[in-house]
Design an enzyme around this catalytic site. Structure first.
Site, mmCIF file in Angstrom:
data_model
loop_
_atom_site.group_PDB
_atom_site.id
_atom_site.type_symbol
_atom_site.label_atom_id
_atom_site.label_comp_id
_atom_site.label_asym_id
_atom_site.label_seq_id
_atom_site.Cartn_x
_atom_site.Cartn_y
_atom_site.Cartn_z
ATOM 1 N N SER A 18 0.818 -1.212 0.000
ATOM 2 C CA SER A 18 0.000 0.000 0.000
ATOM 3 C C SER A 18 0.856 1.267 0.000
ATOM 4 O O SER A 18 0.563 2.222 -0.738
ATOM 5 C CB SER A 18 -0.949 -0.005 1.206
ATOM 6 N N TRP A 19 1.930 1.307 0.798
ATOM 7 C CA TRP A 19 2.750 2.506 0.841
ATOM 8 C C TRP A 19 3.540 2.678 -0.450
ATOM 9 O O TRP A 19 3.681 3.790 -0.961
ATOM 10 C CB TRP A 19 3.661 2.481 2.046
ATOM 11 N N GLY A 143 6.837 10.413 8.449
ATOM 12 C CA GLY A 143 5.853 11.391 8.891
ATOM 13 C C GLY A 143 4.470 10.795 9.050
ATOM 14 O O GLY A 143 4.225 9.636 8.698
ATOM 15 N N ALA A 147 -1.118 5.591 3.789
ATOM 16 C CA ALA A 147 -1.291 5.370 2.351
ATOM 17 C C ALA A 147 -2.744 5.530 1.927
ATOM 18 O O ALA A 147 -3.034 6.052 0.843
ATOM 19 C CB ALA A 147 -0.790 3.972 1.989
ATOM 20 N N LYS A 198 7.282 4.534 17.353
ATOM 21 C CA LYS A 198 5.847 4.867 17.372
ATOM 22 C C LYS A 198 4.992 3.667 17.028
ATOM 23 O O LYS A 198 3.844 3.564 17.471
ATOM 24 C CB LYS A 198 5.559 6.057 16.448
ATOM 25 N N ASP A 251 3.747 11.656 13.947
ATOM 26 C CA ASP A 251 3.700 10.268 13.468
ATOM 27 C C ASP A 251 3.182 9.342 14.561
ATOM 28 O O ASP A 251 2.422 8.405 14.306
ATOM 29 C CB ASP A 251 5.095 9.840 13.008
ATOM 30 N N SER A 261 -4.394 2.494 11.046
ATOM 31 C CA SER A 261 -3.152 2.047 11.668
ATOM 32 C C SER A 261 -3.118 0.527 11.837
ATOM 33 O O SER A 261 -3.898 -0.045 12.603
ATOM 34 C CB SER A 261 -2.968 2.706 13.035
ATOM 35 N N ARG A 262 -2.189 -0.109 11.147
ATOM 36 C CA ARG A 262 -2.055 -1.562 11.269
ATOM 37 C C ARG A 262 -1.591 -1.949 12.666
ATOM 38 O O ARG A 262 -2.008 -2.978 13.210
ATOM 39 C CB ARG A 262 -1.051 -2.079 10.245
ATOM 40 N N ASN A 263 -0.706 -1.149 13.228
ATOM 41 C CA ASN A 263 -0.146 -1.485 14.531
ATOM 42 C C ASN A 263 -1.181 -1.354 15.638
ATOM 43 O O ASN A 263 -1.248 -2.195 16.534
ATOM 44 C CB ASN A 263 1.073 -0.605 14.806
#
Length: 335
Positions: A18-19, A143, A147, A198, A251, A261-263
């Site tokens: 994705s990114w 930053g 995506a 982060k 960030d 956010s996947r995390n």
């Protein structure tokens, strides 16, 4: 003689997640041709035929007349002057081990917010140690920028980090578009480690959210995470940095709070009782913070920095400690 990027430098993107797809979308705004390394032949053919990535950001139209797609890494590297690395950190070594072309005359940008597993070094450090690439030829793109929002062309901010501000400005010209704003920084070490940390803190936020903690608690957790990040960066690499700027705090905030956010999603699943393996399988995407947690824990064995949040996440993910008990103990240390 200082390395300066030529204005006519050709760009190559390595990765097709994705990114990586979002970066290609941004570059298509300005570049006449982009070299794109895609190892999945089915994905490559689908893009060439239908102008969309079938696996990631499938709503993004890609002008294939401006794309040179190849699974041959050496060909992509040889035909590019500026390389953007956008593969998950866990796969970086396996991707680059196929490279026989020299990086001697390349400028390599890491858009990876992770650490190389088992090496316990950042991407920039790995490029320097493994390929002998001077830090003057390494950049960081980081930053608070998901995506998915780039795909929607929502106004976002990115940081272009390089030892030379002149090189950073030249890169900004290549990435410039209506929906992205850029800041130029020179703190390669700090921005890269902040992007790693982060993700760990976002997992902590997700775990607490999954356990049922509310916004009041999460605000304190994130405030403490900011202090923990600042402490780590100051003790490992002193630098005149503003920890409250978008490259650091910004960030952290977006990764902790965003629905994309996947995390945080990964952490929420852990907090709800999923095992690490089952959460990874169900997500079908990489949560960089999982690998970062182990790497930072190993790195900190050298420094002995007080990092209660990162330590708690490590114990939960790798030592299989009781989630609720660990967070309860952590809550006693927050201020």
């Amino acid at each position: 003689m200082a390395y300066i990027i030529d204005k006519s430098a050709r760009c190559g993107v390595i990765g097709y997640g994705s990114w990586a797809t979002a970066l290609v979308k941004i570059l298509l705004e300005n570049e006449a041709l982009i070299n794109w390394h895609i190892t999945n032949e089915e994905v490559a053919q689908h893009i060439l035929k239908h102008n969309v990535n079938p696996k990631y950001l499938s709503s993004v139209y890609l002008d294939t007349s401006k794309l040179h797609i190849s699974g041959d890494l050496d060909a992509i590297v040889s035909e590019s002057d500026v390389l953007l690395l956008a593969v998950p950190s866990a796969f970086l070594k396996s991707v680059l081990e196929k490279l026989s072309q020299s990086l001697e005359d390349k400028f390599v940008i890491s858009a990876i917010k992770g650490i190389v597993p088992d090496e316990y070094v950042t991407i920039a450090e790995y490029l320097n140690e493994r390929f002998g690439l001077p830090f003057e030829q390494i950049g960081i793109l980081t930053g608070p920028c998901h995506a998915e929002e780039v795909a929607l062309e929502r106004l976002s901010y990115l940081n272009v980090v390089a030892k030379s501000e002149e090189n950073a400005r030249l890169l900004v010209e290549k990435f410039s578009c209506d929906y992205i704003r850029y800041n130029i920084l020179t703190d390669i070490y700090g921005t890269e480690y902040a992007a790693v940390l982060k993700n760990i803190y976002a997992i902590a936020v997700g775990i607490c959210h999954g356990l049922g903690y509310g916004d009041n608690f999460l605000s304190v957790l994130i405030s403490n995470a900011t202090c923990e990040m600042a402490r780590f960066l100051k003790e490992t690499y002193p630098y005149d940095r503003d920890i409250h700027s978008s490259a650091y705090l910004g960030d952290l905030l977006v990764t902790s709070y965003s629905q994309f956010s996947r995390n945080r999603t990964f952490g929420t699943m852990i907090g709800k009782g999923y095992s690490v393996k089952s959460a990874q399988i169900e997500m079908n995407m990489i949560a960089e913070g999982y690998y970062a947690s182990s790497c930072i824990w190993h790195i900190n064995k050298k420094w002995h920095i007080d990092m209660p949040i990162a330590d708690a996440v490590y114990r939960i993910l790798y030592e299989r400690r009781n989630v609720r008990s660990e967070i309860r103990m952590l809550s006693e240390q927050l201020r």
